[in-house]
Design a protein around this motif. Structure first.
Motif, mmCIF file in Angstrom:
data_model
loop_
_atom_site.group_PDB
_atom_site.id
_atom_site.type_symbol
_atom_site.label_atom_id
_atom_site.label_comp_id
_atom_site.label_asym_id
_atom_site.label_seq_id
_atom_site.Cartn_x
_atom_site.Cartn_y
_atom_site.Cartn_z
ATOM 1 N N SER A 76 0.834 -1.198 0.000
ATOM 2 C CA SER A 76 0.000 0.000 0.000
ATOM 3 C C SER A 76 0.872 1.251 0.000
ATOM 4 O O SER A 76 2.053 1.219 0.336
ATOM 5 C CB SER A 76 -0.930 0.005 1.218
ATOM 6 O OG SER A 76 -0.175 0.013 2.413
ATOM 7 N N GLN A 77 0.259 2.383 -0.369
ATOM 8 C CA GLN A 77 0.955 3.664 -0.414
ATOM 9 C C GLN A 77 0.895 4.333 0.955
ATOM 10 O O GLN A 77 -0.173 4.487 1.533
ATOM 11 C CB GLN A 77 0.315 4.584 -1.463
ATOM 12 C CG GLN A 77 0.531 4.136 -2.899
ATOM 13 C CD GLN A 77 1.980 4.275 -3.332
ATOM 14 O OE1 GLN A 77 2.670 5.203 -2.910
ATOM 15 N NE2 GLN A 77 2.435 3.360 -4.173
ATOM 16 N N ASN A 118 3.628 8.666 0.213
ATOM 17 C CA ASN A 118 4.066 8.719 -1.192
ATOM 18 C C ASN A 118 5.058 7.613 -1.540
ATOM 19 O O ASN A 118 5.808 7.736 -2.513
ATOM 20 C CB ASN A 118 4.685 10.086 -1.522
ATOM 21 C CG ASN A 118 3.676 11.207 -1.401
ATOM 22 O OD1 ASN A 118 2.481 11.004 -1.666
ATOM 23 N ND2 ASN A 118 4.134 12.384 -1.001
ATOM 24 N N ARG A 119 5.096 6.530 -0.756
ATOM 25 C CA ARG A 119 5.950 5.392 -1.064
ATOM 26 C C ARG A 119 5.201 4.111 -0.794
ATOM 27 O O ARG A 119 4.336 4.049 0.092
ATOM 28 C CB ARG A 119 7.228 5.434 -0.217
ATOM 29 C CG ARG A 119 8.158 6.583 -0.537
ATOM 30 C CD ARG A 119 9.447 6.501 0.248
ATOM 31 N NE ARG A 119 10.227 5.329 -0.111
ATOM 32 C CZ ARG A 119 11.408 5.026 0.412
ATOM 33 N NH1 ARG A 119 11.932 5.819 1.333
ATOM 34 N NH2 ARG A 119 12.070 3.957 0.048
ATOM 35 N N ALA A 120 5.514 3.080 -1.556
ATOM 36 C CA ALA A 120 4.899 1.764 -1.353
ATOM 37 C C ALA A 120 5.674 1.023 -0.260
ATOM 38 O O ALA A 120 6.886 0.837 -0.364
ATOM 39 C CB ALA A 120 4.914 0.960 -2.647
#
Length: 720
Positions: free
Chosen positions: A74-75, A78-80
């Motif tokens: 998931s995000q 702003n990063r997975a």
């Protein structure tokens, strides 16, 4: 396999990877709390920041399994992120035994005869521990390509006139393996050279090492190169006097130059780029340096500096912070991209329609969006008493407020008019000085002295000018030879406010005329006015703004991302509470957030007392109570309950609480730039305090002796 080699899963804990570096443990804990109750959450710390990974322990195993299933990929920020079940680490003794056994096996395998290990004789070949999987040819080729790009320097702003000289100079700075010139436009766009200011034709030079490439960038970038003599003879029309070369590392840290950009604040208005570059030079090569300036050529009070790598930028922050440049102490911090800052500084729904306009981005220059007016108003530190006095007087003497409620100024016993905002008189003879305001031009201001002459002979007329624009601010000081003349002018203006007499007109505009005050009189007025405002507002809502920092101010831009998030959360919590009439703002109790977890009550009390004395040296503050909130489920290294980083402090006097708030709030000195104290007046629940008071009264009544001499004795003690 030995028991210590078995990996045992921890059913209640998950391991999280890919956490953004601007997030803190509290942000991660809040996100995972949506799955279920979180017992513990921490991020693994590295040098200066966390490593982007951490552990989250849930109260129930089912919540940990659901988090690994639902949040993986998931995000977040702003990063997975990657979420998986954590494995328990083997005990220290088991790990030591494992290392000893592995070392003995390796030494035994080296000493064993070859025949004993031959498969034909029934032996087994020892396996090399931690054997790496061989890389394929494609992987080797890709790795070599990446390494080649890191060693490559892009040389821009080239023309046919100077390209030969530029390439010859670049070759002389190190061992060059390959040169590609000119580069196709597609390759130039691929590595985002134009984004960083590259223009003209571009050449790629591959050096033998990364060190040589970085050294070449420092020697080539922004260097003026004279055109080739042969090119000048053959192309006189297109020749120029000199070319300012542009150089950058193609890949690696050079591809992210905007990340290694700093903002330097509190610069003098006459500072030069060469002075700032000399200050930052010990940290490394300054790749970019800009100081936004006003139309008159003076700086806006801040500048931007870019470096080639993160290490140089971090060193520059340490080198520049606290240094004096042109008489000012400069402050350096990371610059935030303009788009990111604009998104983070967007007003909340409850703040829509507030102050702020289209000009708030002035002076951003692609970095932090700092208002030009606010950046230019940064002044050197002055005396603590003078700052407090000026701040209070400016809030109490707004002309708009005076026109809005004239009866308060006329009828209130403490409503003696004060000097206009931004003006200060220190010379003797204040009793004979009046302060007219509400004029527009310098012509009208100078005419105010002539107009005042009808009340008595004028000795001098002084206009108040803006420090930046050098234009009149709309106020002035008129000094009379007689005290009665100044009083007569003030009385005439007071009658005009009540409609009992015509106004004093200058240039067709009515003047507001007040008596000027000395510093002592202004201080007395501020104290009485504050007492009056506090008495008329039962909930003390005017104190809710103390400690708040506007999101478009330089102080807001200087905070870390974590501090900004905490301040937004605290502001939203404050707004929610004050919507209920049951809550009010305490005048003597402070709420202190963002404290180090190792700080105890005694250390916090000493810090607050010192903060009060820094602003008022003669003060004797009395701290009635200091309470640090603690987590009952967490224990620190000392065996005590761990602190939550939040505390409440109650002073015996409102003035001391106000001094502590203004001195300590957003101050980087106590705990560092990354953790600044968030200080505000505490919000109390009137119903809760009432119940507590009633309960205390009942307990005191129960402890009191009943009847006889005991009761009489108690009555006598209470009477005394």
């Amino acid at each position: 396999m030995p028991e210590g080699d078995l990996k045992e899963l921890d059913p209640r804990t998950v391991f999280v990877r890919g956490v953004a570096y601007d997030l803190v443990s509290d942000d991660v804990e809040r996100a995972f709390s949506e799955i279920g109750p979180v017992r513990k959450c921490f991020l693994l710390q590295g040098k200066g920041h966390h490593k982007g990974c951490g552990l989250v322990s849930f109260a129930l195993p089912e919540d940990a399994q659901r988090a690994a299933k639902e949040l993986d990929g998931s995000q977040f920020g702003n990063r997975a992120i990657q979420v998986e079940s954590a494995t328990r680490r083997a005990p220290n003794e088991v790990r030591k035994e494992r290392k000893r056994k592995l070392a003995s096996e390796e030494s035994g395998a080296m000493d064993a005869p070859p025949a004993a290990a031959a498969p034909e004789q029934g032996g087994t070949l020892p396996k090399a521990p931690h054997a790496k999987r061989p890389r394929t040819a494609a992987q080797k080729e890709a790795g070599a390509g990446k390494q080649r790009l890191v060693r490559t320097v892009a040389l821009g702003n080239l023309t046919a006139v100077c390209s030969a000289s530029a390439l010859a100079l670049a070759r002389s700075l190190g061992q060059v393996e390959d040169v590609v010139y000119p580069m196709p436009e597609g390759e130039v766009a691929k590595y985002m050279l134009q984004r960083d200011g590259c223009a003209g034709q571009v050449a790629f030079l591959v050096y033998d090492s990364v060190k040589s490439a970085l050294q070449a960038v420092s020697q080539l970038h922004n260097r003026v190169l004279e055109p080739d003599r042969g090119a000048l003879r053959s192309k006189k029309a297109g020749a120029s006097a000199g070319t300012l070369m542009w150089a950058r590392q193609v890949s690696g840290e050079g591809l992210h130059m905007k990340k290694w950009r700093l903002i330097v604040r509190n610069l003098a208005f006459d500072v030069k780029e060469s002075q700032l570059q000399e200050l930052l030079r010990p940290a490394g090569f300054v790749w970019e340096l800009t100081i936004p300036r006003k139309p008159d050529g003076r700086s806006r009070g801040f500048g931007f500096a870019g470096f080639m790598c993160r290490a140089h930028a971090e060193k520059a922050i340490k080198v520049a912070n606290g240094q004096t440049l042109s008489g000012r102490t400069v402050v350096a911090d990371w610059a935030v991209p303009k788009a990111q800052y604009a998104a983070a500084a967007a007003p909340l729904p409850s703040e829509a329609g507030g102050e702020g306009g289209a000009g708030d981005d002035a002076g951003a220059e692609g970095g932090v969006a700092v208002p030009a007016e606010k950046a230019a108003e940064v002044e050197p530190e002055q005396g603590a008493e003078k700052r407090m006095l000026q701040s209070v007087v400016e809030q109490l003497t707004e002309p708009a407020e005076a026109r809005k409620k004239p009866q308060d100024r006329v009828n209130a016993p403490h409503a003696t008019p004060a000097s206009p905002r931004g003006a200060s008189m220190k010379q003797p003879g204040m009793e004979a000085t009046a302060a007219p305001s509400n004029y527009l031009s310098s012509k009208e201001g100078s005419g105010s002295g002539d107009r005042m002459a009808r009340f008595g002979r004028v000795k001098a007329c002084r206009l108040v000018l803006d420090k930046q624009t050098r234009k009149p601010k709309g106020t002035a000081f008129v000094e009379f030879e007689a005290v009665a003349a100044a009083q007569k002018a003030a009385d005439a203006s007071s009658k005009a406010r009540q409609g009992a007499a015509p106004a004093v007109m200058v240039g067709g505009r009515p003047m507001e005329v007040d008596l000027a005050l000395s510093q002592y009189a202004a201080r007395t007025l501020a104290a009485s006015k504050a007492a009056f405002v506090g008495g008329s507002d039962n909930r003390n809502l005017y104190l809710a703004k103390e400690g708040a920092i506007e999101e478009d101010s330089p102080a807001w831009a200087a905070m870390s991302g974590a501090d900004r998030t905490k301040r937004r959360r605290a502001a939203a919590e404050l707004q929610t509470k004050l919507k209920s009439p049951n809550f009010f703002v305490s005048r003597t109790r402070l709420c202190v957030r963002n404290l180090p977890y190792s700080l105890d009550e005694k250390q916090l009390k000493e810090l607050l007392v010192a903060a009060v004395k820094e602003r008022a040296e003669q003060a004797r503050p009395v701290v009635k109570q200091v309470k640090v909130l603690r987590d009952a489920e967490k224990v620190n290294t000392a065996g005590k309950q761990a602190s939550k980083g939040l505390a409440f402090v109650e002073f015996g006097d409102h003035a001391h609480a106000l001094c502590a708030l203004r001195q300590l709030n957003n101050n980087p000195a106590p705990f560092g730039e990354e953790r600044r104290p968030i200080v505000e007046f505490a919000v109390e629940n009137a119903q809760t305090l009432k119940k507590r008071s009633e309960r205390s009264g009942r307990e005191a009544q129960a402890r009191r002796p009943c009847g006889g001499a005991g009761a009489g004795g108690a009555d006598k003690r209470s009477a005394r």
